[in-house]
Design a protein around this motif. Structure first.
Motif, mmCIF file in Angstrom:
data_model
loop_
_atom_site.group_PDB
_atom_site.id
_atom_site.type_symbol
_atom_site.label_atom_id
_atom_site.label_comp_id
_atom_site.label_asym_id
_atom_site.label_seq_id
_atom_site.Cartn_x
_atom_site.Cartn_y
_atom_site.Cartn_z
ATOM 1 N N THR A 62 52.162 -43.272 -32.407
ATOM 2 C CA THR A 62 52.527 -42.720 -30.750
ATOM 3 C C THR A 62 50.831 -42.297 -29.694
ATOM 4 O O THR A 62 51.167 -42.417 -28.133
ATOM 5 C CB THR A 62 53.180 -41.988 -30.883
ATOM 6 N N TYR A 63 50.192 -41.842 -30.588
ATOM 7 C CA TYR A 63 48.455 -41.403 -29.624
ATOM 8 C C TYR A 63 48.378 -42.900 -28.932
ATOM 9 O O TYR A 63 48.183 -42.763 -28.142
ATOM 10 C CB TYR A 63 47.864 -41.224 -31.042
ATOM 11 N N ARG A 64 48.010 -43.632 -30.349
ATOM 12 C CA ARG A 64 47.736 -44.833 -29.984
ATOM 13 C C ARG A 64 48.433 -45.802 -28.312
ATOM 14 O O ARG A 64 47.821 -46.797 -27.886
ATOM 15 C CB ARG A 64 47.524 -46.191 -31.174
ATOM 16 N N GLN A 65 49.186 -45.781 -28.774
ATOM 17 C CA GLN A 65 50.590 -46.421 -27.326
ATOM 18 C C GLN A 65 49.480 -45.885 -26.072
ATOM 19 O O GLN A 65 50.348 -46.275 -25.364
ATOM 20 C CB GLN A 65 51.827 -45.992 -27.535
ATOM 21 N N LEU A 66 49.728 -44.418 -26.238
ATOM 22 C CA LEU A 66 49.563 -43.819 -25.044
ATOM 23 C C LEU A 66 47.446 -43.307 -24.168
ATOM 24 O O LEU A 66 47.364 -44.217 -23.863
ATOM 25 C CB LEU A 66 49.354 -41.890 -25.007
ATOM 26 N N PHE A 67 47.295 -43.527 -25.256
ATOM 27 C CA PHE A 67 45.606 -44.501 -25.312
ATOM 28 C C PHE A 67 45.139 -45.419 -25.133
ATOM 29 O O PHE A 67 44.638 -45.635 -23.965
ATOM 30 C CB PHE A 67 44.854 -44.153 -26.701
ATOM 31 N N ARG A 68 45.997 -46.439 -25.716
ATOM 32 C CA ARG A 68 45.858 -47.951 -24.976
ATOM 33 C C ARG A 68 46.698 -48.018 -23.280
ATOM 34 O O ARG A 68 45.960 -49.010 -22.688
ATOM 35 C CB ARG A 68 46.427 -48.347 -26.214
ATOM 36 N N ALA A 69 47.740 -47.415 -23.314
ATOM 37 C CA ALA A 69 48.204 -47.391 -22.019
ATOM 38 C C ALA A 69 47.372 -47.058 -20.383
ATOM 39 O O ALA A 69 47.575 -47.467 -19.712
ATOM 40 C CB ALA A 69 49.653 -46.345 -21.859
ATOM 41 N N ILE A 70 46.812 -45.546 -21.088
ATOM 42 C CA ILE A 70 45.280 -44.614 -20.161
ATOM 43 C C ILE A 70 44.224 -45.699 -20.359
ATOM 44 O O ILE A 70 43.675 -46.534 -18.796
ATOM 45 C CB ILE A 70 45.720 -43.438 -20.549
ATOM 46 N N GLY A 71 43.701 -46.360 -20.879
ATOM 47 C CA GLY A 71 42.531 -46.955 -21.197
ATOM 48 C C GLY A 71 42.304 -48.086 -21.443
ATOM 49 O O GLY A 71 40.845 -48.710 -21.130
ATOM 50 N N GLU A 72 43.249 -49.201 -21.355
ATOM 51 C CA GLU A 72 42.534 -50.090 -22.184
ATOM 52 C C GLU A 72 42.067 -51.276 -21.134
ATOM 53 O O GLU A 72 41.305 -51.848 -21.016
ATOM 54 C CB GLU A 72 43.666 -51.543 -21.891
ATOM 55 N N ASP A 73 42.938 -50.760 -19.346
ATOM 56 C CA ASP A 73 42.043 -51.411 -19.293
ATOM 57 C C ASP A 73 39.795 -50.939 -18.336
ATOM 58 O O ASP A 73 39.589 -51.789 -16.894
ATOM 59 C CB ASP A 73 42.111 -51.512 -16.919
ATOM 60 N N TRP A 74 40.309 -49.574 -18.935
ATOM 61 C CA TRP A 74 38.724 -48.728 -19.190
ATOM 62 C C TRP A 74 37.711 -49.498 -20.283
ATOM 63 O O TRP A 74 36.388 -48.621 -20.323
ATOM 64 C CB TRP A 74 38.508 -47.561 -17.990
ATOM 65 N N LEU A 75 38.277 -50.021 -20.934
ATOM 66 C CA LEU A 75 38.131 -50.669 -22.180
ATOM 67 C C LEU A 75 37.804 -49.562 -22.960
ATOM 68 O O LEU A 75 36.790 -49.598 -23.786
ATOM 69 C CB LEU A 75 36.034 -50.998 -22.079
ATOM 70 N N GLU A 186 24.906 -47.172 -24.803
ATOM 71 C CA GLU A 186 25.801 -47.944 -25.564
ATOM 72 C C GLU A 186 25.811 -49.328 -25.593
ATOM 73 O O GLU A 186 26.041 -50.078 -24.479
ATOM 74 C CB GLU A 186 27.246 -47.148 -25.963
ATOM 75 N N VAL A 187 25.341 -50.363 -26.505
ATOM 76 C CA VAL A 187 25.054 -51.281 -26.884
ATOM 77 C C VAL A 187 26.887 -51.495 -27.723
ATOM 78 O O VAL A 187 26.447 -51.413 -28.971
ATOM 79 C CB VAL A 187 24.578 -52.391 -27.697
ATOM 80 N N THR A 188 27.691 -52.588 -27.277
ATOM 81 C CA THR A 188 29.292 -52.704 -28.443
ATOM 82 C C THR A 188 29.546 -54.343 -28.374
ATOM 83 O O THR A 188 29.024 -54.847 -27.504
ATOM 84 C CB THR A 188 30.289 -51.778 -28.381
ATOM 85 N N ASP A 189 30.093 -54.793 -29.468
ATOM 86 C CA ASP A 189 30.828 -55.683 -29.856
ATOM 87 C C ASP A 189 31.958 -55.977 -28.730
ATOM 88 O O ASP A 189 32.568 -54.797 -28.301
ATOM 89 C CB ASP A 189 32.161 -55.616 -30.863
ATOM 90 N N ASP A 190 31.920 -56.769 -27.939
ATOM 91 C CA ASP A 190 32.836 -57.061 -26.609
ATOM 92 C C ASP A 190 34.671 -57.058 -27.429
ATOM 93 O O ASP A 190 35.157 -58.069 -28.095
ATOM 94 C CB ASP A 190 32.919 -58.360 -25.451
ATOM 95 N N PRO A 191 35.210 -55.555 -26.935
ATOM 96 C CA PRO A 191 36.836 -56.123 -28.621
ATOM 97 C C PRO A 191 37.589 -56.443 -27.542
ATOM 98 O O PRO A 191 38.575 -57.165 -27.898
ATOM 99 C CB PRO A 191 37.099 -54.052 -27.201
ATOM 100 N N ARG A 192 37.778 -57.143 -26.415
ATOM 101 C CA ARG A 192 37.905 -58.589 -26.042
ATOM 102 C C ARG A 192 37.476 -60.140 -26.472
ATOM 103 O O ARG A 192 38.553 -60.664 -26.998
ATOM 104 C CB ARG A 192 37.831 -58.416 -24.210
ATOM 105 N N LEU A 193 36.643 -59.793 -26.971
ATOM 106 C CA LEU A 193 36.050 -60.877 -27.948
ATOM 107 C C LEU A 193 36.621 -60.737 -29.938
ATOM 108 O O LEU A 193 36.614 -61.598 -30.221
ATOM 109 C CB LEU A 193 35.283 -61.344 -27.909
ATOM 110 N N THR A 194 36.814 -59.323 -30.163
ATOM 111 C CA THR A 194 37.000 -59.398 -31.534
ATOM 112 C C THR A 194 38.273 -59.431 -31.442
ATOM 113 O O THR A 194 39.394 -58.843 -32.890
ATOM 114 C CB THR A 194 36.405 -57.913 -31.596
ATOM 115 N N VAL A 196 40.766 -56.845 -30.092
ATOM 116 C CA VAL A 196 41.117 -55.262 -30.242
ATOM 117 C C VAL A 196 42.022 -55.260 -28.958
ATOM 118 O O VAL A 196 42.708 -54.232 -29.365
ATOM 119 C CB VAL A 196 40.593 -54.213 -30.046
ATOM 120 N N LEU A 197 41.110 -55.764 -27.927
ATOM 121 C CA LEU A 197 41.666 -55.712 -26.501
ATOM 122 C C LEU A 197 42.313 -57.474 -26.318
ATOM 123 O O LEU A 197 41.982 -57.811 -26.658
ATOM 124 C CB LEU A 197 40.744 -54.875 -25.328
#
Length: 209
Positions: A62-75, A186-194, A196-197
């Motif tokens: 439930t938490y991740r559904q909300l987290f993704r709905a609000i934050g996906e477009d901001w990575l 902050e340097v991270t893997d791009d979640p759109r390539l892994t 995750v998003l």
């Protein structure tokens, strides 16, 4: 609209000039902000139909559904890659409070406050969905965030924002009473390539494969 991803620890000093970022990675310019007293709350343009409800001990799905709905477009990604056990240890802690913002019965925003450090509160995640930007929902949510946080015996409220966020994020925080105190990269893997998003997330941030 606004995120508060907590950056990982990094080297204390970066070289002057440009530093190349490997393909498949993202370099995120983070601004750290704080306040040490409750500011005067700014009036929201409209609060009609808005309400805030706490999500007590939410389950990870439930938490991740909300987290993704609000934050996906901001990575927003950190809570999507955690194990259920690690996530539950945070969001089910009695000193961590998760809230859902509703507009006309629809979930349009989220707020997460972390009081686990004595005398302080971290505004960990704060955001409203794209449809709610510019409607007064962000100011309504911020006023509640400040009231909830400063109702506790804290001496400091702090947050991070970054250049992946909505361009109004940093000015919004500053108008709310936060003051910048540090910058981080902050340097991270791009979640759109892994995977995750989806690749369609955050079209304002280029993908370098």
């Amino acid at each position: 609209m606004i995120t508060a991803e907590k950056p990982e620890k990094s080297n204390p000093e970066l070289p002057m000039g440009y530093s190349p970022v490997p393909r498949g990675k993202l370099a995120n310019a983070v601004t750290c902000l704080e306040m040490t007293a409750k500011p005067q709350l700014r009036e929201a343009e409209s609060s009609a139909g808005l309400s805030l409800e706490r999500m007590p001990a939410p389950d990870p799905q439930t938490y991740r559904q909300l987290f993704r709905a609000i934050g996906e477009d901001w990575l927003w990604v950190s809570r999507l890659v955690m194990t259920d056990e690690a996530l539950k240890a945070i969001i089910c802690d009695p000193l961590v409070e998760v809230y859902v913002l509703f507009s006309g019965g629809r979930q349009v925003g989220m707020l997460e406050l972390d009081f686990r450090q004595a005398g302080q509160c971290e505004l960990v995640f704060f955001g409203v969905g794209k449809d709610a930007i510019g409607t007064g929902a962000g100011r309504y949510l911020m006023n509640h965030a400040l009231s909830i946080a400063w109702a506790r015996p804290i001496e400091r409220l702090w947050v991070h924002t970054c250049h992946f966020d909505h361009p109004n994020a940093l000015p919004f925080y500053q108008r709310s009473g936060f003051k910048p105190y540090a910058f981080m990269i902050e340097v991270t893997d791009d979640p759109r390539l892994t995977g995750v998003l989806p690749r369609s997330a955050a079209p304002h941030v280029p993908i370098l494969e």
